[in-house]
Design a protein around this motif. Sequence first.
Motif, PDB file in Angstrom:
ATOM      1  N   ARG A 184       0.903  -1.043  -0.010  1.00 51.91           N
ATOM      2  CA  ARG A 184       0.114  -0.112  -0.092  1.00 51.91           C
ATOM      3  C   ARG A 184       0.662   1.120   0.011  1.00 51.91           C
ATOM      4  N   GLN A 185       2.067   1.261   0.396  1.00 55.60           N
ATOM      5  CA  GLN A 185       3.223   2.263   0.319  1.00 55.60           C
ATOM      6  C   GLN A 185       3.825   2.481  -0.950  1.00 55.60           C
ATOM      7  N   LEU A 186       3.366   1.620  -2.159  1.00 56.75           N
ATOM      8  CA  LEU A 186       4.349   1.711  -3.308  1.00 56.75           C
ATOM      9  C   LEU A 186       3.570   2.610  -4.429  1.00 56.75           C
ATOM     10  N   SER A 187       4.567   3.418  -4.987  1.00 53.37           N
ATOM     11  CA  SER A 187       4.145   4.497  -6.162  1.00 53.37           C
ATOM     12  C   SER A 187       3.490   3.570  -7.098  1.00 53.37           C
ATOM     13  N   GLY A 188       2.899   4.288  -8.125  1.00 51.39           N
ATOM     14  CA  GLY A 188       2.264   3.603  -9.342  1.00 51.39           C
ATOM     15  C   GLY A 188       3.290   2.972 -10.083  1.00 51.39           C
ATOM     16  N   GLY A 189       4.534   3.329 -10.525  1.00 54.99           N
ATOM     17  CA  GLY A 189       5.632   2.827 -11.073  1.00 54.99           C
ATOM     18  C   GLY A 189       6.083   1.694 -10.372  1.00 54.99           C
ATOM     19  N   GLU A 190       6.138   1.514  -9.040  1.00 57.60           N
ATOM     20  CA  GLU A 190       6.709   0.208  -8.110  1.00 57.60           C
ATOM     21  C   GLU A 190       5.477  -0.464  -8.205  1.00 57.60           C
ATOM     22  N   LEU A 191       4.317  -0.274  -8.109  1.00 57.58           N
ATOM     23  CA  LEU A 191       3.194  -1.379  -8.491  1.00 57.58           C
ATOM     24  C   LEU A 191       3.468  -1.906  -9.711  1.00 57.58           C
ATOM     25  N   GLN A 192       3.753  -1.195 -10.835  1.00 53.88           N
ATOM     26  CA  GLN A 192       3.666  -1.773 -12.076  1.00 53.88           C
ATOM     27  C   GLN A 192       4.955  -2.556 -12.196  1.00 53.88           C
ATOM     28  N   ARG A 193       5.872  -2.647 -11.626  1.00 53.12           N
ATOM     29  CA  ARG A 193       7.087  -3.437 -11.720  1.00 53.12           C
ATOM     30  C   ARG A 193       7.003  -4.633 -10.930  1.00 53.12           C
ATOM     31  N   PHE A 194       6.148  -4.445  -9.693  1.00 51.20           N
ATOM     32  CA  PHE A 194       5.887  -5.656  -8.904  1.00 51.20           C
ATOM     33  C   PHE A 194       4.735  -6.398  -9.496  1.00 51.20           C
ATOM     34  N   LEU A 195       3.875  -6.052 -10.416  1.00 51.70           N
ATOM     35  CA  LEU A 195       2.989  -6.784 -10.996  1.00 51.70           C
ATOM     36  C   LEU A 195       3.758  -7.425 -12.162  1.00 51.70           C
ATOM     37  N   VAL A 196       4.603  -6.735 -12.791  1.00 49.91           N
ATOM     38  CA  VAL A 196       5.105  -7.651 -13.915  1.00 49.91           C
ATOM     39  C   VAL A 196       5.890  -8.679 -13.359  1.00 49.91           C
ATOM     40  N   ALA A 197       6.860  -8.505 -12.168  1.00 52.29           N
ATOM     41  CA  ALA A 197       7.644  -9.546 -11.594  1.00 52.29           C
ATOM     42  C   ALA A 197       6.647 -10.713 -11.022  1.00 52.29           C
ATOM     43  N   ALA A 198       5.495 -10.245 -10.632  1.00 50.36           N
ATOM     44  CA  ALA A 198       4.653 -11.471 -10.175  1.00 50.36           C
ATOM     45  C   ALA A 198       4.167 -12.230 -11.308  1.00 50.36           C
ATOM     46  N   VAL A 199       3.757 -11.813 -12.460  1.00 48.83           N
ATOM     47  CA  VAL A 199       3.304 -12.361 -13.573  1.00 48.83           C
ATOM     48  C   VAL A 199       4.369 -13.312 -13.985  1.00 48.83           C
ATOM     49  N   LEU A 200       5.661 -12.929 -14.319  1.00 47.14           N
ATOM     50  CA  LEU A 200       6.773 -13.615 -14.757  1.00 47.14           C
ATOM     51  C   LEU A 200       7.117 -14.826 -14.013  1.00 47.14           C
ATOM     52  N   SER A 201       6.905 -14.624 -12.636  1.00 50.82           N
ATOM     53  CA  SER A 201       7.295 -15.715 -11.767  1.00 50.82           C
ATOM     54  C   SER A 201       6.272 -17.003 -11.750  1.00 50.82           C
ATOM     55  N   LYS A 202       5.026 -16.572 -12.510  1.00 46.17           N
ATOM     56  CA  LYS A 202       4.190 -17.604 -12.629  1.00 46.17           C
ATOM     57  C   LYS A 202       4.841 -18.776 -13.595  1.00 46.17           C
ATOM     58  N   ASP A 203       4.207 -19.923 -13.379  1.00 45.39           N
ATOM     59  CA  ASP A 203       4.290 -20.907 -14.386  1.00 45.39           C
ATOM     60  C   ASP A 203       3.438 -21.235 -15.220  1.00 45.39           C
ATOM     61  N   ALA A 204       3.196 -20.539 -16.365  1.00 45.35           N
ATOM     62  CA  ALA A 204       2.335 -20.401 -17.131  1.00 45.35           C
ATOM     63  C   ALA A 204       2.861 -20.702 -18.702  1.00 45.35           C
ATOM     64  N   ASN A 205       1.867 -20.798 -19.437  1.00 51.07           N
ATOM     65  CA  ASN A 205       2.262 -20.945 -20.889  1.00 51.07           C
ATOM     66  C   ASN A 205       1.622 -19.783 -21.904  1.00 51.07           C
ATOM     67  N   LEU A 206       0.936 -18.798 -21.002  1.00 46.35           N
ATOM     68  CA  LEU A 206       0.610 -17.740 -21.786  1.00 46.35           C
ATOM     69  C   LEU A 206       0.595 -16.449 -20.919  1.00 46.35           C
ATOM     70  N   TYR A 207       1.293 -15.612 -21.629  1.00 42.85           N
ATOM     71  CA  TYR A 207       1.745 -14.330 -20.469  1.00 42.85           C
ATOM     72  C   TYR A 207       1.005 -13.212 -21.311  1.00 42.85           C
ATOM     73  N   LEU A 208       0.349 -12.477 -20.422  1.00 40.08           N
ATOM     74  CA  LEU A 208      -0.483 -11.210 -20.952  1.00 40.08           C
ATOM     75  C   LEU A 208      -0.229  -9.974 -20.139  1.00 40.08           C
ATOM     76  N   PHE A 209       0.237  -8.871 -20.682  1.00 44.62           N
ATOM     77  CA  PHE A 209       0.604  -7.699 -20.382  1.00 44.62           C
ATOM     78  C   PHE A 209      -0.213  -6.573 -20.634  1.00 44.62           C
ATOM     79  N   ASP A 210      -0.905  -5.978 -20.136  1.00 49.29           N
ATOM     80  CA  ASP A 210      -1.957  -4.793 -20.331  1.00 49.29           C
ATOM     81  C   ASP A 210      -1.376  -3.719 -20.015  1.00 49.29           C
ATOM     82  N   GLU A 211      -0.840  -2.856 -21.041  1.00 51.86           N
ATOM     83  CA  GLU A 211      -0.163  -1.634 -20.925  1.00 51.86           C
ATOM     84  C   GLU A 211       1.002  -1.536 -19.520  1.00 51.86           C
TER      85      GLU A 211
END
Length: 613
Positions: A212-239
């Motif tokens: 809750r203390q993260l800025s918009g840019g920090e949240l963005q990078r956190f979400l990208v890291a969380a998605v890339l750490s998933k064991d998936a075969n389809l990765y979707l990045f919306d903006e």
Amino acid sequence: MVRIAVIDYDLCKPSKCHQECIAFCPVNLTGGKAIEMSPERRKPVIYEETCIGCGICVKKCPFKAISIVNLPDELERMLVHRYGVNGFKLYGVPVPRQGRILGIIGKNGTGKSTALRILAGELRPNLGIVEGAPPDWDEIIKRFRGTEMQNYFKMLADGKIRAAHKIQYVDLVPRRVKGRLRDLLERADERGLWRDLARDLNLERLLDRDVRQLSGGELQRFLVAAVLSKDANLYLFDEPSSYLDIRERIRVAKAIRSYVPRDSYTVVVEHDIAMLDYLSDHVAIMYGEPGVYGIASKPYGVRAGINYFLKGYLPAENMRIRSEPIRYTISFTRQASAEAKRYIGWSRLLVRLNGFRLEAEPGDLHEGEVLGVVGPNGIGKTTFVRTLAGELEPAEGSVEKPEGQLKVSYKPQYINPEVLGEEKTVEQLLREANPSTLSPGSWLNVEIVRRLGIDRLLDRKLRELSGGELQKVAVAAALAREADIYLLDEPSAYLDVEERLTVAKAIRRLTEARSAAAIVVEHDIAVQDYIASKILVFTGTPGRHGKASRPLPLHEGMNLFLKELGITIRKDPETGRPRINKEGSFLDRMQKRLGKYYYLPRPSEKEEGETEE
């Protein structure tokens, strides 16, 4: 012809009108039934089978809630999904390819996010069947027989597609997720990569911070890291570039390319064309009538696809999607003449704010100039703008203004509906800014209100608007005010490529027509390249210390900025748009050797530029 009748039920307010859309319908007047009040919804419903497309209901609706469009019959065979009776229609789906990154570009409201949900299996396509039993997977697969999507939907139906989806609006995350960043990344990690991702996305110093203390840019990078750490075969990045500065955008692009498994599907929706160009292997274009229907194009090569989108003509579909092309070939390089009025100047400044220190070299701003401000997040750009606006007092130095009152119009980085007056309607806000904005014949109404689609939002309250809608309204209000200087902090956030160009053109026209000046803080390289006459470069340590250069000529400033980033840019010979060179490529090495990080290629160098693909 196929007739599409769409009603935006967020805009439709039958209790506030005389329902002339029903009373004046010629089909109804002759005993038929093309539009009536639905007893279930208590709102109008249009029957497309009996509607003759006369457009009377469109003109009679006081809230501009009705749209009627005629399309070729052949297009109906491509229908993938419809959101209920008189709802949005999506034709076709962008085709992802295994081991390749598909970039999607297009106007807001043409179905990009809907297409992502369908590809992820979050939304089962209904093939336009909105009443009765929805189609099963066998029927859906049969519809796509003989196409690349047949096998994809077969895998989706069999549960062989596992998706990891980075959502568009990152500011929603703190409302739904709680805890330290370290714990959340560990919990999301399925590939044993979270530490490497935290390092490469510059999250290590934030690991013990609450989400809750993260800025918009920090949240963005956190979400990208969380998605890339998933064991998936389809990765979707919306903006994935929203809230990020240029350095962080390159860092995110490199992480996506490095950490996505080679045999997976990857889809990226992005409005920053330089970022999309740098990241994608091929491109699909979404076009149509925003909020009414959207069509997915065939996949194109990256350079060709983006250029076709900018030119407004898709050769594979033989379709013109825009009346005039978008060109970046002419930058706004006008310099102030010796007689030009000096609006504002500043001596060497020192500003202290909550432990942060900003130093700024002396400079000034004249009428007719657009000063582009570039630099990483947390380096003091917004602090500098607030100091010039008079919101902050410098510890040392002074801001020099001419005698008399200097009118300043300020659009902040983050838009707070409460500050603007959340109970106000959009019409009230624009009327307060400048009554002529709502006059049908004024250029403000034509070039800003209508081109940005704000005319459909006039009766909405500010608290009811989405992030993108609120951004457009705030930009329009800031530009509508009569002012000497326009201070715009990230005006392109949430806007699509065409909307960004609309805002850039409006800023250029304002500075010329009103003999005004503008200061624009912007992370989109293409927008800065298009609009800026001078560049102010910020360097330093984010969050601790920032230093602003003096205002530099466009080429000198961009060269200094790109050298600081360690990236090089070339110009596309057809459209003039900036293209980021791949790191280590021939052009990248050559431009760095020559010290020309911001480089305008001659026509004879077109072939060399194309070797980048």
